[in-house]
Motif scaffolding. Structure first.
Motif, short mmCIF file in Angstrom:
data_model
loop_
_atom_site.label_atom_id
_atom_site.label_comp_id
_atom_site.label_asym_id
_atom_site.label_seq_id
_atom_site.Cartn_x
_atom_site.Cartn_y
_atom_site.Cartn_z
N LYS A 26 0.85 -1.18 0.00
CA LYS A 26 0.00 0.00 0.00
C LYS A 26 0.89 1.23 0.00
O LYS A 26 1.87 1.29 0.74
N ARG A 27 0.55 2.21 -0.82
CA ARG A 27 1.36 3.42 -0.92
C ARG A 27 0.48 4.66 -0.77
O ARG A 27 -0.71 4.63 -1.05
N CYS A 28 1.15 5.74 -0.32
CA CYS A 28 0.46 7.02 -0.21
C CYS A 28 0.07 7.49 -1.60
O CYS A 28 0.87 7.43 -2.54
N SER A 29 -1.16 7.97 -1.72
CA SER A 29 -1.64 8.41 -3.03
C SER A 29 -1.03 9.73 -3.46
O SER A 29 -1.16 10.13 -4.62
N MET A 30 -0.32 10.42 -2.54
CA MET A 30 0.31 11.69 -2.89
C MET A 30 1.82 11.56 -3.05
O MET A 30 2.38 11.97 -4.06
N CYS A 31 2.49 11.01 -2.05
CA CYS A 31 3.97 10.97 -2.08
C CYS A 31 4.52 9.58 -2.40
O CYS A 31 5.73 9.42 -2.50
N ILE A 32 3.65 8.58 -2.50
CA ILE A 32 3.95 7.17 -2.83
C ILE A 32 4.85 6.47 -1.80
O ILE A 32 5.44 5.44 -2.11
N LEU A 33 4.96 7.03 -0.59
CA LEU A 33 5.68 6.28 0.45
C LEU A 33 4.95 4.97 0.70
O LEU A 33 3.72 4.93 0.78
N PRO A 34 5.70 3.86 0.87
CA PRO A 34 5.04 2.56 1.08
C PRO A 34 4.66 2.34 2.54
O PRO A 34 5.14 3.03 3.44
N THR A 89 5.64 0.16 4.41
CA THR A 89 6.79 -0.31 5.19
C THR A 89 7.56 0.84 5.84
O THR A 89 8.48 0.59 6.62
N THR A 90 7.22 2.09 5.52
CA THR A 90 7.87 3.25 6.13
C THR A 90 7.57 3.27 7.62
O THR A 90 6.41 3.10 8.02
N PRO A 91 8.58 3.48 8.47
CA PRO A 91 8.36 3.48 9.93
C PRO A 91 7.29 4.48 10.35
O PRO A 91 7.29 5.63 9.93
N ASN A 92 6.33 4.02 11.16
CA ASN A 92 5.29 4.85 11.78
C ASN A 92 4.36 5.53 10.79
O ASN A 92 3.76 6.56 11.10
N ILE A 93 4.22 4.99 9.61
CA ILE A 93 3.33 5.60 8.63
C ILE A 93 1.89 5.13 8.86
O ILE A 93 1.65 4.00 9.28
N THR A 94 0.94 6.03 8.61
CA THR A 94 -0.48 5.70 8.65
C THR A 94 -1.15 6.35 7.44
O THR A 94 -0.62 7.30 6.86
N PHE A 95 -2.34 5.83 7.09
CA PHE A 95 -3.05 6.35 5.93
C PHE A 95 -4.48 6.73 6.31
O PHE A 95 -5.09 6.10 7.18
N ASP A 96 -5.00 7.77 5.66
CA ASP A 96 -6.40 8.11 5.88
C ASP A 96 -7.27 7.35 4.88
O ASP A 96 -6.77 6.50 4.11
N LYS A 97 -8.55 7.65 4.85
CA LYS A 97 -9.48 6.92 3.99
C LYS A 97 -9.17 7.11 2.50
O LYS A 97 -9.59 6.32 1.65
N ASP A 98 -8.45 8.20 2.19
CA ASP A 98 -8.09 8.47 0.80
C ASP A 98 -6.67 7.99 0.47
O ASP A 98 -6.11 8.38 -0.56
N SER A 99 -6.10 7.21 1.38
CA SER A 99 -4.75 6.67 1.20
C SER A 99 -3.67 7.75 1.19
O SER A 99 -2.62 7.59 0.56
N VAL A 100 -3.96 8.87 1.86
CA VAL A 100 -2.95 9.91 2.04
C VAL A 100 -2.27 9.68 3.38
O VAL A 100 -2.95 9.50 4.40
N CYS A 101 -0.93 9.70 3.41
CA CYS A 101 -0.20 9.33 4.62
C CYS A 101 -0.13 10.50 5.61
O CYS A 101 -0.34 11.67 5.26
N ASN A 102 0.19 10.15 6.83
CA ASN A 102 0.30 11.16 7.90
C ASN A 102 1.43 12.15 7.64
O ASN A 102 1.37 13.30 8.07
#
Length: 261
Positions: free
Chosen positions: A8-16, A18-31
């Protein structure tokens, strides 16, 4: 199908994911995208005003610059001399792992700009010894968060640069860097949020949380607690960056300025 296609990747910055402490919202945008704050520049006129405030006709140098032979410090030296017409003392750490090209770059730069340069080495081959010890210790208990322990001796550069500033009665130390190349993932690996302001690194929140994260890594691998390494780690903690405890409170008469490319 490759493993990457399952991530799963961020829909904006494409961070995966597996990035430490990453979370995603309902639109797959990361914290990290949500908390991102654009770099705020005060402008070149403000920088020029700040630098000129440390000029002294009675002093041989207006400022001290740590130079490695890389692009950031070389560009900063060029800027200080050619654009701001400052009298600069370049200070180089003779890193045992420095590429010969970097040494050539320093020689060419100081000659072309007619700048004085002083070099220093760490005593007792402490850089090589701590690197070897921490590397072999890491191999016993590999951890991504502990990788920066390899080059803990690099943290001894700043206090030595400050030492030369004091020696020549210079009130300004300039460093060069690129804000878009900060490796914030190191902080996340130590459970320190990148939301924390960079100015607070190693002082307020990062000082407490960061130390706790480092201590946790050392508890998991006590081999890091070698008597040879402890003084270097303590100094590294105090002088981790221009905003840390050492420069701000142990050298209050010296202003450390970061000139971003």
């Amino acid at each position: 199908m490759t493993d990457d296609e399952y991530l799963k990747r961020c829909s904006m910055c494409i961070l995966p994911e597996t990035t430490p402490n990453i979370t995603f919202d309902k639109d797959s945008v990361c914290n990290f995208c949500h908390s991102h704050v654009k770099v705020q520049y005060e402008g070149e006129s403000k920088l020029r005003e700040l630098l000129y405030s440390y000029r002294k006709d009675s002093s041989k140098y207006d400022c001290v610059l740590g130079i490695s032979g890389g692009r950031d410090s070389s560009y900063t030296l060029l800027k200080l001399v050619k654009d701001y017409h400052l009298k600069v003392l370049a200070v180089n750490y003779e890193n045992p792992f420095t590429d010969p090209q970097a040494k050539t770059n320093i020689e060419n730069a100081v000659e072309a700009l007619n700048v004085d340069v002083v070099s220093f080495k760490l005593k007792n081959n402490i850089h090589e010894k701590t690197f070897k010890h921490n590397f072999t210790s890491w191999l016993r208990e590999p951890s991504p968060a502990a990788i920066p322990m390899m080059c803990i001796a690099c943290k001894l550069i700043l206090p030595n640069v400050i030492k030369y500033a004091k020696k020549y009665d210079v009130g300004c130390v300039v460093t060069g860097g690129n804000p878009y190349e900060y490796i914030s993932f190191k902080r996340e690996l130590l459970n320190v949020s990148t939301d924390d302001n960079y100015m607070n690194l190693l002082t307020k929140s990062f000082g407490i949380k960061g130390f706790g994260g480092i201590a946790n890594e050392m508890l998991k691998n006590p081999l890091y607690c070698h008597p040879m390494c402890i003084p270097t780690m303590v100094t590294g903690f105090l002088y981790g960056n221009p905003y840390s405890f050492g420069p701000r409170f142990l050298s209050p008469n010296i202003n450390l300025n970061s000139d971003f490319l």
